[in-house]
Design an enzyme around this catalytic site. Sequence first.
Site, PDB file in Angstrom:
ATOM      1  N   ASP A 139      42.484  43.249  37.262  1.00 44.02           N
ATOM      2  CA  ASP A 139      43.388  43.957  38.113  1.00 44.02           C
ATOM      3  C   ASP A 139      44.812  44.091  37.583  1.00 44.02           C
ATOM      4  OD1 ASP A 139      43.028  46.011  40.019  1.00 44.02           O
ATOM      5  OD2 ASP A 139      44.119  44.649  41.671  1.00 44.02           O
ATOM      6  N   ASP A 157      36.832  40.090  53.156  1.00 45.81           N
ATOM      7  CA  ASP A 157      35.559  39.738  52.980  1.00 45.81           C
ATOM      8  C   ASP A 157      35.086  39.451  54.224  1.00 45.81           C
ATOM      9  OD1 ASP A 157      37.216  37.607  53.630  1.00 45.81           O
ATOM     10  OD2 ASP A 157      36.475  36.270  52.012  1.00 45.81           O
TER      11      ASP A 157
END
Length: 933
Positions: free
Chosen positions: A209, A634
Amino acid sequence: MDRGLSLMKSNNKSMLLRSQTGDFDHTRWLFESKGRYGIGNAFWQEDQEDAYDGGMSMEDFMDKPWKPLTRKVKVPPGVLSPYRLLIVMRMVALVLFLYWRVANPNHDAMWLWGMSIVCELWFAFSWLLDVLPKFNPINRATDLAALTDKFERPSASNPHGRSDLPGVDVMVSTADPEKEPPLVTANTILSILAVDYPIEKLSCYISDDGGAILTFEAMAEAIDFAQVWVPFCRKHNIEPRNPESYFSLKTDPTKNKKRPDFVKDRRWIKREYDEFKVRINGLPEVIRRRCDSYNSREEMKEKQLAREKNGGVLPQEPIKVTKATWMADGTHWPGTWFDPSADHAKGDHAGILQIMCKVPENDPVMGHPDEKKLDFSGIDIRLPMFAYVSREKRPGYDHNKKAGAMNALVRASAILSNGPFILNLDCDHYIYNSKAIKEGMCFMMDRGGDRICYIQFPQRFEGIDPSDRYANHNTVFFDGNMRALDGLQGPVYVGTGCMFRRFALYGFPPPRANEYDGLFGQIKTPAQNVQMPVEDEDSDTQPLTSHPDLCLPKRFGNSTIFTESIPIAEFQGRPLADHISIKNGRPPGALLLPRPPLDAPTVAEAVAVISCWYEDKTEWGERTGWIYGSVTEDVVTGYRMHNRGWRSVYCITKRDAFRGSAPINLTDRLHQVLRWATGSVEIFFSKNNALLGSRRLKFLQRIAYLNVGIYPFTSIFLSVYCFLPALSLFSGQFIVQSLNVSFLLYLLIITVTLTLISLLEVKWSGVGLEEWWRNEQFWVIGGTSAHLAAVVQGLLKVIAGIEISFTLTSKSAAEDEDDIYADLYVVKWTSLFIMPLTIMVINIVAVVIGFSRTIYSEIPEWSKLLGGVFFSFWVLTHMYPFAKGLMGRRGRVPTIVYVWSGLVSITVSLLWISINPPDASSSSTSGGSTVEV
């Protein structure tokens, strides 16, 4: 002819009697008479004259019967029944105790009594939220031999014995090579490429990223080293297959190794790995030198061009040349440059997708004796497909951090390989058990596996100090809470070490879901399947669903190839329809066809789906893929799947499936906990609150998710309660009027039942007592620091809209390389230290003042002093690891610090007594009441 029983060919029965007992010796009879057992797969007599009717032969028994791939191993009733009974007993005792506390206020200190009552009521509520989901813990076991027999053995539908297992896409995420060293990431990639799973069915992706060239070239080096490392692991059955961890093992490397060339091969591969490490460590300097060389050349070209335009004279104005970052082939790096510029900064660069290892051949490719100076004869030297991905980033777009990066990777992998299952790993979590993917696949391919959305593996950590001072292993959560949730609807998703069903990640409901009605969800009914509405029909005529999560996802973006891959992934992820009990299965042999090679249009489409604009006007991040809007994406992602009716499974393998690193420094650990707790506060104030869940969420599963959002708020009451002993000692009062028999009896019952519950929990979870105690200590430390700050920050974000930015947890080693635990002793000051440090100091001073007050009092009230001192020591005992963290290395705190601390405490206590001397009248009154009781 008698076809059912063996024939007696000898009539001399007396010879076949045992000499001592006189019983008939059946074994001797079978040996002497060649008697027959009957028909079966243990023995078959090939006598033509005694052949059985029906055309049966021994071959009819060679086909193995259908076997399940997994089984549940229940906790022994001798442990579970007393555990449940004690929980009920403690619940009753808590109700009676709290009723007694409310009915017997301390009129001498109503303020102290009121604060304690509020805190105790919350603690009872919080304990219920934590313990109720633990009513049904279970264990699970897998059968890898049955998986091999079913999917990789020759059969009528698979005559060549090719693998019929579904594909798996392994996704690794990284963001910053400075905080996540490329060598660590490279070792994780090497452990994935060497995993024990069909090579043609495995694909590996890394999401960078940060778009860093250092990570890109480190991955290229890793693929080059994998050409020899992966066959070496297959040849000698190496475990673990992370080279750094393997060569750091303290055990005998030759144990269970039988090949005569193992020692020679190991010595050679160790030298190759050392050279590989040197190349990785030298990459920053190599890249910088290369860039300086190319930039100098470009600068000379610009000067030459300017001189030619200016009549052979160099102009006086300085010539500006952009300092670019260059690749080894002499082209500009499309990602982030060392000197950021437009289109080449961390938040502004093009999308990058590089296939570094092509799609492997469908048939094994065997090595040769001279293969890279190692003998790989008879060893498959193929490597799984590997791709480097860095999504496009542009200013003005919300890229949604890790969740956005994972969604881009999901789309790119769907175009390139479309594995029906996705394994998500952090860059520092490597595969420790090469059969881990097969272990998880046993659950997905078993009966009812089509209703499982993900398999969560426990997180195991390396590099933790032996005493585990700050409960970094977190075994109480991973071996206790998660194992208990496995007996409900399944464990929560914890961010790494999780194998997803791609179809579930897309936001679709399970094939067969249930709804739970009633006050406690005791009424179970099959849920109606949600049908895709027809586009031509009016939306008003469509049936309304009970919850927005139960609608079918519709907006995946404008990629036709991606949309067409969805039903393929769903079909390939189904279990094998080889038994009448298998529902929603696929026929055997359906996944034997080879994967087509990648072409330029396919790769171009994959680059398009990782663009920053692709998610505009889609459902990505809302109901598809990883969910946006929380720092703990998550937990929210797993909750959404459970809310649609999916189940998850907790897979604990005998050999740890994955291992990773965790921060052992106190400051880093608290900031890690702060991030988790802040995400929980966000969940509580969002639409992901479990109170708003659908009817497909089980009651106790809803309680567990509710606890996820509520537990940080316990820090408010915990902090107040930690000050109560000090306030009691300062004021000379206590939370009760006096330490009478009722209070002490209730306190004893509650404490004893909690101790027994904890011991039984340790018994069924396998957690050590020391690990349980470390968890209790850090619960107080984290609760009075990180959790409290998380509540404040979470409220600021919800109420005022103030965003919180977190620094990435450093995964690099400490500077002192001689001591692997050197980082443990580093003191990094943070504002999170203020509250626990204040609690410690005030309690220490309060103990000294309490002793002074009691000694100088005309009528000493030892019972109140005992109560206050006991609870102060309870607080200080839990704070002991925090105090050690502040002191740094042992022996570095001068003795004068302890001397001055004692002198200051005594001076403050004497000053307090002088300013607020004990009241004789009140003391005698209170003392009299104590005597009467």
